[in-house]
Write a protein that holds these residues in place. Structure first.
Motif, mmCIF file in Angstrom:
data_model
loop_
_atom_site.group_PDB
_atom_site.id
_atom_site.type_symbol
_atom_site.label_atom_id
_atom_site.label_comp_id
_atom_site.label_asym_id
_atom_site.label_seq_id
_atom_site.Cartn_x
_atom_site.Cartn_y
_atom_site.Cartn_z
ATOM 1 N N ARG A 6 0.843 -1.189 0.000
ATOM 2 C CA ARG A 6 0.000 0.000 0.000
ATOM 3 C C ARG A 6 0.877 1.238 0.000
ATOM 4 O O ARG A 6 1.944 1.268 0.602
ATOM 5 N N LEU A 7 0.410 2.265 -0.688
ATOM 6 C CA LEU A 7 1.132 3.533 -0.676
ATOM 7 C C LEU A 7 1.028 4.133 0.717
ATOM 8 O O LEU A 7 -0.048 4.202 1.296
ATOM 9 N N ILE A 8 2.145 4.549 1.248
ATOM 10 C CA ILE A 8 2.197 5.130 2.582
ATOM 11 C C ILE A 8 2.521 6.610 2.434
ATOM 12 O O ILE A 8 3.460 6.974 1.720
ATOM 13 N N THR A 9 1.748 7.458 3.091
ATOM 14 C CA THR A 9 1.961 8.896 3.011
ATOM 15 C C THR A 9 3.408 9.241 3.343
ATOM 16 O O THR A 9 3.945 8.816 4.364
ATOM 17 N N GLY A 10 4.051 9.971 2.454
ATOM 18 C CA GLY A 10 5.413 10.428 2.671
ATOM 19 C C GLY A 10 6.484 9.392 2.387
ATOM 20 O O GLY A 10 7.672 9.666 2.577
ATOM 21 N N ALA A 11 6.099 8.196 1.922
ATOM 22 C CA ALA A 11 7.081 7.139 1.641
ATOM 23 C C ALA A 11 7.220 6.953 0.134
ATOM 24 O O ALA A 11 6.298 7.223 -0.629
ATOM 25 N N SER A 45 -8.912 3.549 -3.177
ATOM 26 C CA SER A 45 -9.736 4.429 -2.359
ATOM 27 C C SER A 45 -10.986 4.753 -3.164
ATOM 28 O O SER A 45 -11.194 4.193 -4.243
ATOM 29 N N GLU A 46 -11.803 5.714 -2.671
ATOM 30 C CA GLU A 46 -12.984 6.119 -3.423
ATOM 31 C C GLU A 46 -12.589 6.680 -4.785
ATOM 32 O O GLU A 46 -13.358 6.639 -5.736
ATOM 33 N N ALA A 47 -11.375 7.242 -4.888
ATOM 34 C CA ALA A 47 -10.907 7.835 -6.147
ATOM 35 C C ALA A 47 -10.584 6.773 -7.191
ATOM 36 O O ALA A 47 -10.571 7.061 -8.381
ATOM 37 N N GLY A 48 -10.296 5.566 -6.776
ATOM 38 C CA GLY A 48 -9.977 4.489 -7.706
ATOM 39 C C GLY A 48 -8.808 3.663 -7.234
ATOM 40 O O GLY A 48 -8.362 3.768 -6.097
ATOM 41 N N GLU A 49 -8.315 2.843 -8.133
ATOM 42 C CA GLU A 49 -7.179 1.977 -7.843
ATOM 43 C C GLU A 49 -5.926 2.574 -8.471
ATOM 44 O O GLU A 49 -5.971 3.102 -9.581
ATOM 45 N N ILE A 50 -4.824 2.482 -7.766
ATOM 46 C CA ILE A 50 -3.522 2.904 -8.284
ATOM 47 C C ILE A 50 -2.683 1.645 -8.426
ATOM 48 O O ILE A 50 -2.660 0.803 -7.523
ATOM 49 N N ILE A 117 -4.134 5.193 -12.499
ATOM 50 C CA ILE A 117 -5.247 5.257 -11.560
ATOM 51 C C ILE A 117 -6.494 4.977 -12.386
ATOM 52 O O ILE A 117 -6.675 5.531 -13.474
ATOM 53 N N SER A 118 -7.314 4.051 -11.897
ATOM 54 C CA SER A 118 -8.507 3.646 -12.644
ATOM 55 C C SER A 118 -9.698 3.505 -11.730
ATOM 56 O O SER A 118 -9.562 3.394 -10.510
ATOM 57 N N ARG A 119 -10.870 3.496 -12.354
ATOM 58 C CA ARG A 119 -12.122 3.250 -11.613
ATOM 59 C C ARG A 119 -12.847 2.100 -12.233
ATOM 60 O O ARG A 119 -12.761 1.811 -13.356
#
Length: 119
Positions: A6-11, A45-50, A117-119
């Motif tokens: 998972r993408l980690i904020t700031g990493a 997330s709600e925005a989609g998949e990365i 990034i996709s939905r």
């Protein structure tokens, strides 16, 4: 998707360096050669998949989802069967938006890797 991917904020996530497991493209999608694809989801997330997606040389048909991607490496051409549009040449740095339902042919000359990034 495992928690360590998972993408980690700031990493930092090294998208070009990720090792992807490849699978042959299904025979009914192959247009030329023996292309294979690899994929790794990074987050959702709600925005989609990365994620990161890669295709080896060859050509395949696809039906697209809503997606924006940036090419990290490789060279390819995408032709649009429906709706009909001019082909686009993909190279590192190209940014493309696709809409759900578009019918495309991907012809990869040099293994293509993109982050999307996709939905």
């Amino acid at each position: 998707m495992s928690d360590d991917l998972r993408l980690i904020t700031g990493a930092l996530t090294d998208a070009p360096g990720l090792v992807l497991e490849h699978e042959p493209v299904p025979a009914d999608q192959v247009v030329a050669g023996a292309p294979a694809t690899g994929y790794q989801a990074l987050d959702s997330s709600e925005a989609g998949e990365i994620g990161v997606w890669e295709m080896t040389p060859g050509a395949m048909r696809d039906v697209e989802v809503d997606e924006v991607f940036v090419v990290l490496s490789g060279a390819a051409t995408v032709e649009f069967e429906h709706p009909i549009a001019d082909p686009i040449m993909l190279a590192p740095g190209a940014v493309v938006r696709l809409e759900a339902g578009m019918k495309t042919i991907w012809t990869v000359r040099e293994t293509l890797r993109k982050v999307f990034i996709s939905r």
